[in-house]
Scaffold this motif. Sequence first.
Motif, PDB file in Angstrom:
ATOM      1  N   LEU A  41      -2.943   9.341  11.633  1.00 15.66           N
ATOM      2  CA  LEU A  41      -3.049   8.319  10.599  1.00 15.66           C
ATOM      3  C   LEU A  41      -4.207   8.632   9.657  1.00 15.66           C
ATOM      4  CD1 LEU A  41      -2.148   5.668   9.363  1.00 15.66           C
ATOM      5  CD2 LEU A  41      -3.541   4.459  11.059  1.00 15.66           C
ATOM      6  N   ARG A  42      -5.334   9.121  10.218  1.00 18.19           N
ATOM      7  CA  ARG A  42      -6.475   9.466   9.377  1.00 18.19           C
ATOM      8  C   ARG A  42      -6.126  10.619   8.439  1.00 18.19           C
ATOM      9  NH1 ARG A  42      -9.649  10.454  13.162  1.00 18.19           N
ATOM     10  NH2 ARG A  42     -10.449   8.335  13.417  1.00 18.19           N
ATOM     11  N   ALA A  43      -5.349  11.608   8.946  1.00 14.78           N
ATOM     12  CA  ALA A  43      -4.947  12.731   8.099  1.00 14.78           C
ATOM     13  C   ALA A  43      -3.981  12.279   7.012  1.00 14.78           C
ATOM     14  CB  ALA A  43      -4.310  13.814   8.964  1.00 14.78           C
ATOM     15  N   ALA A  44      -3.070  11.409   7.352  1.00 16.02           N
ATOM     16  CA  ALA A  44      -2.132  10.906   6.346  1.00 16.02           C
ATOM     17  C   ALA A  44      -2.863  10.124   5.265  1.00 16.02           C
ATOM     18  CB  ALA A  44      -1.070  10.035   7.017  1.00 16.02           C
ATOM     19  N   LEU A  45      -3.864   9.344   5.668  1.00 11.45           N
ATOM     20  CA  LEU A  45      -4.637   8.607   4.668  1.00 11.45           C
ATOM     21  C   LEU A  45      -5.441   9.562   3.784  1.00 11.45           C
ATOM     22  CD1 LEU A  45      -5.911   5.652   6.888  1.00 11.45           C
ATOM     23  CD2 LEU A  45      -4.243   5.523   5.044  1.00 11.45           C
TER      24      LEU A  45
ATOM     25  N   ALA B 177       4.627  13.357  -6.001  1.00 13.23           N
ATOM     26  CA  ALA B 177       5.384  12.806  -4.885  1.00 13.23           C
ATOM     27  C   ALA B 177       4.426  12.443  -3.757  1.00 13.23           C
ATOM     28  CB  ALA B 177       6.420  13.818  -4.406  1.00 13.23           C
ATOM     29  N   PRO B 178       4.787  11.513  -2.902  1.00 14.48           N
ATOM     30  CA  PRO B 178       3.891  11.131  -1.805  1.00 14.48           C
ATOM     31  C   PRO B 178       3.550  12.337  -0.940  1.00 14.48           C
ATOM     32  CG  PRO B 178       5.691   9.567  -2.022  1.00 14.48           C
ATOM     33  CD  PRO B 178       6.004  10.715  -2.923  1.00 14.48           C
ATOM     34  N   ALA B 179       2.231  12.588  -0.788  1.00 11.25           N
ATOM     35  CA  ALA B 179       1.784  13.723   0.018  1.00 11.25           C
ATOM     36  C   ALA B 179       1.680  13.373   1.488  1.00 11.25           C
ATOM     37  CB  ALA B 179       0.424  14.217  -0.498  1.00 11.25           C
ATOM     38  N   ALA B 180       1.556  12.083   1.806  1.00 19.81           N
ATOM     39  CA  ALA B 180       1.418  11.666   3.197  1.00 19.81           C
ATOM     40  C   ALA B 180       2.794  11.543   3.838  1.00 19.81           C
ATOM     41  CB  ALA B 180       0.678  10.337   3.262  1.00 19.81           C
ATOM     42  N   HIS B 181       2.876  11.937   5.117  1.00 17.36           N
ATOM     43  CA  HIS B 181       4.115  11.845   5.884  1.00 17.36           C
ATOM     44  C   HIS B 181       3.806  11.214   7.233  1.00 17.36           C
ATOM     45  CE1 HIS B 181       5.278  14.768   2.812  1.00 17.36           C
ATOM     46  NE2 HIS B 181       6.540  14.508   3.112  1.00 17.36           N
ATOM     47  N   TRP B 182       4.798  10.516   7.731  1.00 13.50           N
ATOM     48  CA  TRP B 182       4.650   9.888   9.053  1.00 13.50           C
ATOM     49  C   TRP B 182       5.970  10.044   9.800  1.00 13.50           C
ATOM     50  CZ3 TRP B 182       0.490   8.451  11.577  1.00 13.50           C
ATOM     51  CH2 TRP B 182       0.628   7.713  12.752  1.00 13.50           C
TER      52      TRP B 182
ATOM     53  N   ALA C  13       5.580   8.784   3.608  1.00 18.13           N
ATOM     54  CA  ALA C  13       4.982   7.481   3.898  1.00 18.13           C
ATOM     55  C   ALA C  13       4.415   6.875   2.629  1.00 18.13           C
ATOM     56  CB  ALA C  13       3.891   7.625   4.953  1.00 18.13           C
ATOM     57  N   GLN C  14       4.763   5.635   2.371  1.00 18.28           N
ATOM     58  CA  GLN C  14       4.227   4.900   1.241  1.00 18.28           C
ATOM     59  C   GLN C  14       2.869   4.278   1.623  1.00 18.28           C
ATOM     60  OE1 GLN C  14       5.581   4.972  -1.729  1.00 18.28           O
ATOM     61  NE2 GLN C  14       7.360   6.149  -0.995  1.00 18.28           N
ATOM     62  N   PRO C  15       2.050   3.980   0.633  1.00 18.35           N
ATOM     63  CA  PRO C  15       0.753   3.349   0.949  1.00 18.35           C
ATOM     64  C   PRO C  15       0.892   2.061   1.755  1.00 18.35           C
ATOM     65  CG  PRO C  15       0.775   4.122  -1.313  1.00 18.35           C
ATOM     66  CD  PRO C  15       2.167   4.313  -0.800  1.00 18.35           C
ATOM     67  N   SER C  16       1.931   1.281   1.461  1.00 21.69           N
ATOM     68  CA  SER C  16       2.106   0.036   2.220  1.00 21.69           C
ATOM     69  C   SER C  16       2.393   0.315   3.690  1.00 21.69           C
ATOM     70  CB  SER C  16       3.249  -0.779   1.601  1.00 21.69           C
ATOM     71  OG  SER C  16       4.454  -0.021   1.621  1.00 21.69           O
ATOM     72  N   GLN C  17       3.137   1.399   3.977  1.00 24.62           N
ATOM     73  CA  GLN C  17       3.416   1.749   5.369  1.00 24.62           C
ATOM     74  C   GLN C  17       2.136   2.181   6.087  1.00 24.62           C
ATOM     75  OE1 GLN C  17       6.328   4.826   5.791  1.00 24.62           O
ATOM     76  NE2 GLN C  17       6.352   4.746   8.034  1.00 24.62           N
ATOM     77  N   LEU C  18       1.322   2.983   5.428  1.00 24.44           N
ATOM     78  CA  LEU C  18       0.052   3.411   6.031  1.00 24.44           C
ATOM     79  C   LEU C  18      -0.880   2.216   6.236  1.00 24.44           C
ATOM     80  CD1 LEU C  18      -0.550   6.668   3.964  1.00 24.44           C
ATOM     81  CD2 LEU C  18       0.445   6.446   6.255  1.00 24.44           C
ATOM     82  N   LEU C  19      -0.845   1.292   5.291  1.00 20.77           N
ATOM     83  CA  LEU C  19      -1.660   0.092   5.451  1.00 20.77           C
ATOM     84  C   LEU C  19      -1.208  -0.721   6.663  1.00 20.77           C
ATOM     85  CD1 LEU C  19      -3.878  -1.768   4.360  1.00 20.77           C
ATOM     86  CD2 LEU C  19      -2.144  -2.825   2.880  1.00 20.77           C
ATOM     87  N   GLY C  20       0.096  -0.803   6.871  1.00 19.21           N
ATOM     88  CA  GLY C  20       0.595  -1.522   8.039  1.00 19.21           C
ATOM     89  C   GLY C  20       0.191  -0.862   9.346  1.00 19.21           C
ATOM     90  N   LEU C  21       0.226   0.470   9.395  1.00 25.39           N
ATOM     91  CA  LEU C  21      -0.209   1.173  10.598  1.00 25.39           C
ATOM     92  C   LEU C  21      -1.696   0.955  10.857  1.00 25.39           C
ATOM     93  CD1 LEU C  21       1.753   4.517  10.096  1.00 25.39           C
ATOM     94  CD2 LEU C  21       2.210   2.747  11.809  1.00 25.39           C
ATOM     95  N   ALA C  22      -2.491   0.983   9.801  1.00 20.53           N
ATOM     96  CA  ALA C  22      -3.922   0.731   9.969  1.00 20.53           C
ATOM     97  C   ALA C  22      -4.185  -0.692  10.460  1.00 20.53           C
ATOM     98  CB  ALA C  22      -4.649   0.984   8.647  1.00 20.53           C
TER      99      ALA C  22
END
Length: 673
Positions: free
Chosen positions: A432-436, A447-452, A457-466
Amino acid sequence: MSAPQPTRAEIYDRIKTSSKQEVILEEMQRMGFWPQGEGEPQVAADLIQREGELQREMSELREQLAVRRNPERALREMRKQRMKQARDQREETRRRHAQERHDKALAWHGTRASHMGYLGPGVSAALHAPGQDGSADGASGRKPARERSAPDLRRLALNGLPALTSGAQLAEAMGVSVAELRFLSFHREVARTHHYHSFTLPKKTGGERQISAPMPRLKRAQYWVLDNVLAKMPAHDAAHGFLAGRSIVSNARPHAGQDVVINLDVKDFFPSIAFGRIKGVFRQLGYGEGIATVLALLCSENRAQAWSVDGERLFVGGKARERVLPQGAPTSPMLTNLLCRRLDRRLQGLAAQLGFAYTRYADDLTFSASGDAARDHVGKLLSRVRWILHDEGFTPHPDKERVMRKGRRQEVTGLVVNGSQPGVSRQMRRKLRAALHRASHAAPGDAPAAHWQGQAAQPSQLLGLAQFVQQVDAQQGKALLASARQLVRDPVARVNDALREAAAEDRLAAASEAAVSFRQAAASGRSPVRANGEGWWQPEQKAAPVLEQTDQQRREARQQARRQSLAAASPASPETAPGNGARRVQGVPAEGVSPAQPGKAPEASGLPPVRRMLRYWSQMGLCFLLGSILHNRLITIFAMVMVIALYYMRKQRWDLFAGVLVIATLLGYLVRS
């Protein structure tokens, strides 16, 4: 409106049985030309009536004399009388049978509105408890079947559950009709409709999980069962799944910091709970056989496959005993908690005896211990747990049994419990830290560079995981949550994201409010409101049965309708006008005019003008056709001349027309030769 005008045949019959003068007097009195009961001359009226009575008596005497003088006629009259009596008796029998069938249909129509009756093969016997006489079952001394299947009202009152003893009471409490409740709980091995929408979801460990989501009608009934029956019963303290105030965190907390943690999983947990066990839960709550059967049918699913046969979609399932607990219905989680109460008690007692802690989250069983118990009793615990699971009707999953010592990572429902408090694994936090980090260093517009888990992964998805990590462990999730909230870099993007979040929150709130209102209305027995604001579907009510009429009754009804139509069509015809009363009364010929024979067909002069013209042109067309077929125009000319003559003479009968054609044919050939 005056009485319907009698037909000519009826008038002739009255004249034959009495006298012509009496019939004329009755018709004049009926139409008001001769006051009845008063006016002059009374003597003439009395004489006419007396003459009619004597005429009727003479007719009867002549009939009797003719019968007595002719034995063959007497036999015929006797036979006619017997046949008439037989016809009358058959007609009476038909009407009585029709009335009996109608009464039975009405009784059944009323019974269907308040009685469940039949719910399919294999389950309907419980709706009608055997041994209604209350006799004991054999010589064993057991309680009568009626007592064994009756509800335990004392237990229901003690548990605070609604006392339901019939399907009508259950339907009234749910706010539905008995017909709709019967439709929702009816078991069919082959059906045109299915109450569940089935789909699959991928599992983390591989494979697919089948989800059966109930349709709105059935979901409404299941919400009522959940909130009014199942939710009022307490679950075991070791159960942490699907209960308010409990979660995977509360399930993992008792196992934190232990020397050994043991995880077991039940194989096919929901599908392994069959119809009989679901029904047993409601029987244990205190409900009788009938209500328990209906509730079990509402909360179970007939696993069916869809087939297309001759363009029609059919759902083919199994027998009633093969119905299972659907994973996706709102009642299934609480049913598992109630069904596993004895299992939880036995496993809790075993764990306490051997020095272990025990919790259960759905089908995940977790044991933990420290000290001598962790060192000496692990094998004994596993063997006894397997035996208890088999004894309770469950099968432990052989691939998901794990014994985790303190030297390795210990997990309980996805949380790490090696420390003093449950937490998210270091691997997940690193991902999660790497995706952020990748999301924060991505160029604007890219394009979104983060993947999960292999997907963008969209910012809202990463926010939900955090936020999930912060909920489990506030210290571990504090920095991750701060990084997730810094993903919005420029003011424009911040405003856009804020607007999107507000819109999403509004939609979520609206959906949550609609779901709450749907559940509250269903739980209170009221009809919910659909998402488009319209009212709830209402089933069509069956029409009441209609009394079947016999052939004789239908003939009488047609004759009555014909009389009424004639009376309404000609209430004041020229023949019945006051000025012509001296010449003709209701089709009765005046004095000195010989009436036509009763059996003789009426002349064409009595036809309406439209029918006269239709008959005239039909006859003219037949004349032309006959001349064309015989290739002789003289036949056509002679026939048409005679048809015109018949038209003005008002004698357009078909028998005369046939004679006209014969004469015209002979004349045509004679003149031509």
